[in-house]
Design a protein around this motif. Structure first.
Motif: not given
Ligand SMILES: NC(=O)c1ccc[n+]([C@@H]2O[C@H](COP(=O)([O-])OP(=O)(O)OC[C@H]3O[C@@H](n4cnc5c(N)ncnc54)[C@H](O)[C@@H]3O)[C@@H](O)[C@H]2O)c1
Ligand SMILES: O=P(O)(O)OC[C@H](O)CO
Length: 672
Positions: A85-109
């Motif tokens: 994830v660190a590599e993916a967001v490096n230098g990004a000017e916008q971030v799109y989060l596209i994972i199924p809803t049931p996993f979002i909270a855990k993923w954010l944690e």
């Protein structure tokens, strides 16, 4: 001057605002994440795609194809996959989060620390979390610190990954609380084949996207049984009524329901075998047919709830609970829930829908103040037009944005447009006001109130006729019905602090670059969390809700509160300075304190319920402030035990301060 301008233009905000997005991160390597990544890359943007599965990373980087989730669609070489994830967001000017809803909270944690807070964070997931009943946006708001909130956006609308993947024409809605953020996302995503409309109704867009998945399961099942096109059309139409009831109850807008995120996505998903939700329903139905020679138990086993990627499966439980909690009637969604989560036979559930008691559609002229919203939504737009010829074409009614107001006031013209405040008619279920197309007359309408949240009526605010943000929105007749016959004239501009203050605000279309930079920097939620004594320890969700008050720039000299006059608002300073002063004698004002960012003013008059004991004036070139109506503020904080005590402390402090000010007025202090 030159150096500060140069610095500004290099800031991420300025770069994004100009539409010059060069690099984005897409977090989620499923079908939609991959399709969106490929779409963005088709614009020449470098896309760093985070995928959970190593095979996806290898497939994307090695074969330029996501053979697991979007097989057969060639991907641009500008899409680079990574499992970091660190590599993916490096230098990004916008971030799109596209994972199924049931996993979002855990993923954010697990990954929140990698996410940049200064760039738009755009969520494209559609669903409602089972346990908490939160939409993806609500999860993000709850799980991320306040500094992220002003940059959040959602994308919703009819958009099959497979069609985007091959560049077929698609239109979506990007909704964000901050219209500028939505605009930035629009600029990054839009192409000739991919239209993006911006909106501010985040909750409406998200609920529509979640509900259509559940309804698509019902439509798929109906088709699976061969019930025919008539039945499917009825399910879509009545499904739309269910969607309307829930969305409006949660404070969403009618225009969202009739737009891409609502009707658009509902029609798409309910009638295409490209939809996983539709297919899930179809498979459930066809598996239960006798010719498949499956027992009910076998069918149930076949349909594995936990592995299903169709969001509607889990969302059906959440919708059932939400509908129960909010007392919203949703029979089709209930049927889907009963089949999936209660093991009810699918055909029996669908038939039960047909067997419901016959209802007559009520004529709006028979409705009276105080009748429930559920009755109102049964009326068709045609019927409403017919019954109310005086109202004219619905497109002529202009309104914009709900705001919370106090009862007991007549509508008043402000700043060329009209601000109308709710007139207390003894109805606690909320009202809405709309003006005619010339903004000369107004009338009250009943509307589903957001009273669960603030317990107060709402009204709609019309903006300046010349303002770029005024637009005529066609209200769906189903959710906007007059309370009383006839129109009322809007009285002409009258003096008073409220009107003068509003007239002195600088409207968004006149904000300059510096102001936009301030808007992107100032985070009222954090300011209130960290700087306001009264709000210490108050739940973040409540402070978050408060931070949705009206944010304005007021010119130097604007009198926000006038000594001796009624005041109905609190002000949180985001930028600039305000002076608090009292009259020291004829023509003489004595400044008793200066307020800066993070400070709150207006509490005393709210707590005492009296007219203002001091004036509050903007002293800097301009001030960026959050205006909170007393009624909204008090209702939001109801039931917060610690707040009462702090209010008492503030009251005592202010009384001591006022005594001192009184001594100044009487010159006794100077004699001491
Ligand atoms: N596919 C579409 O056409 C489409 C269109 C619009 C919106 N959406 C929405 O986008 C979201 C993602 O759907 P999709 O179609 O890209 O996914 P998908 O069904 O193609 O793939 C499932 C995804 O979930 C991920 N996943 C599985 N378990 C996980 C976990 N424990 N933690 C984190 N991620 C996990 C997988 O890695 C994979 O990326 C959904 O909310 C969906 O409703 C999809
Ligand atoms: O395949 P579905 O049913 O998840 O639908 C995909 C998209 O949400 C359609 O807009």
């Amino acid at each position: 001057m030159t150096s500060s301008r140069a610095k500004l233009s290099m800031s991420p905000t300025a770069a994004t605002a100009a539409g010059a997005v060069r690099k984005v991160a897409v977090l989620g390597g499923g079908a939609f994440g991959t399709a969106m990544a490929n779409h963005l890359a088709s614009k020449g943007i470098i896309v760093q795609l985070w995928a959970r599965e190593e095979e996806v990373v290898q497939s994307v980087n090695g074969k330029h194809e996501n053979s697991i989730y979007l097989a057969g669609i060639p991907l641009s070489e500008k899409v680079v996959a990574t499992s970091s994830v660190a590599e993916a967001v490096n230098g990004a000017e916008q971030v799109y989060l596209i994972i199924p809803t049931p996993f979002i909270a855990k993923w954010l944690e697990q990954n929140q620390s990698f996410l940049p807070w200064w760039v738009p964070l755009v969520c494209c997931s559609k669903g409602i979390e089972q346990e908490s009943l939160r939409t993806p946006y609500e999860i993000l708001v709850d799980e991320l610190p306040g500094k992220y909130h002003s940059k959040l956006a959602v994308v919703s609308g009819p958009s099959f990954a497979k069609e985007i993947g091959v560049g077929l024409p698609t239109s979506v809605t990007c909704a964000a609380q901050d219209a500028e953020v939505a605009k930035q996302v629009q600029l990054a995503l839009a192409t000739k084949a991919f239209r993006v409309y911006t909106a501010t109704d985040v909750i409406g867009a998200e609920l529509c996207g979640a509900l259509k998945n559940v309804l698509a399961i019902a439509c798929g099942a109906s088709d699976g049984f061969g019930f025919g096109a008539n039945a499917r059309a009825a399910l879509i139409t009545r499904g739309l009524a269910e969607m309307t009831r829930l969305v409006v109850k949660k404070g969403g807008k009618a225009s969202t329901i009739t737009g891409l995120a609502g009707v658009g996505d509902l029609v798409l998903t309910c009638s295409s075998s490209l939809s996983r939700n539709y297919t899930t329903g179809h498979t459930m139905a066809s598996n239960s047919l006798p010719e498949h020679k499956r027992s009910k138990e076998e069918s149930a086993k076949n349909f594995n709830k936990d592995l299903a990627v169709a969001e509607g499966v889990k969302t059906s439980l959440a919708v059932h609970l939400l509908a129960e909690k909010l007392s919203v009637e949703m029979p089709i969604c209930a049927a889907v829930y009963e089949v999936i989560h209660k093991g009810v036979d699918i055909k029996t559930a669908l038939r039960k829908l047909q067997d419901r008691p016959l209802v007559s559609r009520k004529d709006m002229t028979t409705l009276n103040v105080g009748q429930s919203w559920d009755e109102l939504v049964e009326i068709s737009p045609e019927k409403a037009e017919e019954a109310d010829p005086d109202r004219g074409p619905r497109r002529e009614v202009a309104y914009q944005e709900a705001c919370f107001v106090e009862p007991g006031k007549e509508a008043q013209r402000v700043n060329g447009g009209a601000i109308a405040v709710a007139k207390n008619s003894g109805v606690l279920t909320g009202q809405t006001v709309a003006t005619d197309s010339r903004r000369e007359r107004y009338r009250w309408y009943r509307r589903s109130p957001p009273q669960d949240e603030v317990g107060l009526p709402i009204c709609l605010r019309c903006r300046n006729r010349k303002g770029s943000h005024l637009h005529a929105v066609a209200p769906v007749a189903e959710d906007l019905l007059p309370v009383e016959p006839g129109w009322r004239e809007i009285p002409s501009f009258s003096s008073g602090t409220l009107q003068a203050r509003e007239a002195a605000y600088i409207h968004e279309n006149n904000w300059n670059e510096h102001m936009w930079e301030i808007v992107s920097r100032v985070d009222f939620q954090s300011l209130m969390e960290e700087g306001c004594y009264l709000l210490k320890g108050v739940g973040r969700d409540i402070i978050h809700r408060l931070s949705f008050g009206q944010k304005v720039f007021a010119r130097k000299g604007t009198v926000l509160i006038q000594e001796g006059q009624e005041n109905s608002a609190l002000f949180v300073v985001g930028h600039g300075t305000l002076a608090v002063s009292v009259k020291g004698g004829p023509g003489e004002d004595v400044e008793i304190s200066t307020l800066g960012p993070g400070q709150v003013v207006g509490l005393y008059t709210m707590l005492k319920g009296t007219n203002a004991s001091a004036s509050v004036t903007v002293t800097s070139e301009f001030a960026y402030i959050l205006e909170l109506r007393h009624s909204h503020f008090q209702a939001s904080l109801e039931g917060e035990p610690s707040v009462k005590h702090r209010m008492q402390v503030i009251l005592e402090q202010r009384e001591a301060q006022n005594k001192a000010a009184e001594m100044v007025q009487k010159k006794t202090i100077r004699e001491v």
